[in-house]
Design an enzyme around this catalytic site. Structure first.
Site, PDB file in Angstrom:
ATOM      1  N   HIS A   1       1.136  -1.273   0.172  1.00 48.32           N
ATOM      2  CA  HIS A   1       0.134   0.081  -0.286  1.00 48.32           C
ATOM      3  C   HIS A   1       0.441   1.608  -0.179  1.00 48.32           C
ATOM      4  CE1 HIS A   1      -4.307   0.144   0.487  1.00 48.32           C
ATOM      5  NE2 HIS A   1      -4.235   1.720   0.540  1.00 48.32           N
TER       6      HIS A   1
ATOM      7  N   ARG B   1       2.208   3.498   3.054  1.00 40.55           N
ATOM      8  CA  ARG B   1       1.534   4.816   3.681  1.00 40.55           C
ATOM      9  C   ARG B   1       0.607   3.983   4.768  1.00 40.55           C
ATOM     10  NH1 ARG B   1      -1.251   8.349   0.347  1.00 40.55           N
ATOM     11  NH2 ARG B   1      -2.191   6.041  -1.267  1.00 40.55           N
TER      12      ARG B   1
END
Length: 226
Positions: A122, A125
């Site tokens: 991801h 983050r």
């Protein structure tokens, strides 16, 4: 997958009718991580902008002030393997799970009848400290053992990055941030230009490593440091 499962089913039907050829389900982020820079910037949609694909979706009621995550409707509605089985029975489109970082989850993805794996953290983050996807990729590829395509997301900035990912077993890569920056700077032509740059860099890297085709790319092009 949205908390409103009826809406999710309708969204799948819309995708089918629109001619989409696969579904990608993000499985590593039932909630957003602590994105402090976004918080400080006060990131929000401008007036007149909205998530048009989510119009009409029912949202869960807000939690009580005493709760954080556990015990809230949002977390209670987070999708599980049972929900993925429901989705699998809903459509004939190929389904790829994005956010696989563990070999055990890769094996379960295949057992669940999914059609592809996307190794992704991801963008770092959501959960700070997760290993880079290029480090995770080889063990996931080994687990999949050719049963389904294995794609990689994260850190693709140059054609050399694509070469390395393919050398480590990726079927393909996903590109995110370069496209977003190009779109903001120059619209659709900017994205097309970035795509052309990436292809040119990949072909150059292939030529300089003696790879005439994508199939020729293997670990022989890599040099590991001590």
């Amino acid at each position: 997958m949205q908390t409103d499962r009826d809406f999710t089913a309708a969204l799948v039907r819309r995708a089918e009718q629109a001619g989409y050829r696969a579904l990608v389900v993000t499985v590593d982020a039932p909630v957003n991580g602590l994105r402090n820079r976004e918080q400080r910037a006060g990131t929000a949609l401008r007036a007149g902008m909205e998530a048009v694909n989510l119009q009409g979706m029912r949202t869960p009621p807000p939690p009580s002030p005493e709760t954080l995550l556990f015990g809230t409707p949002l977390l209670a509605a987070a999708p599980t393997w049972t929900d993925l089985a429901w989705l699998r029975g809903l459509t004939r489109l190929p389904i790829l799970l994005k956010g696989i970082t563990e070999p055990a989850d890769a094996a379960r993805t295949i057992e669940a009848g999914m059609d592809g794996i996307i190794v992704s953290n991801h963008g770092g983050r959501t959960l700070d400290g997760v290993r880079a996807t290029v480090e995770l990729l080889p063990e996931i590829v080994e687990t999949a053992d050719g049963a389904v395509p294995v794609l990689m997301d994260g850190g693709i900035r140059r054609g050399n990055d694509i070469l390395r990912a393919i050398a480590l077993g990726a079927t393909a890569v996903l590109v995110g941030r370069p496209y977003v920056h190009a779109l903001a700077a120059a619209g659709a032509p900017g994205v097309a230009h970035v795509l052309r740059l990436l292809r040119a860099e990949l072909e150059l890297a292939m030529t300089l490593t003696g790879c005439a085709t994508i199939a020729d790319i293997d670990r022989a092009v890599l040099v590991r440091g001590a």
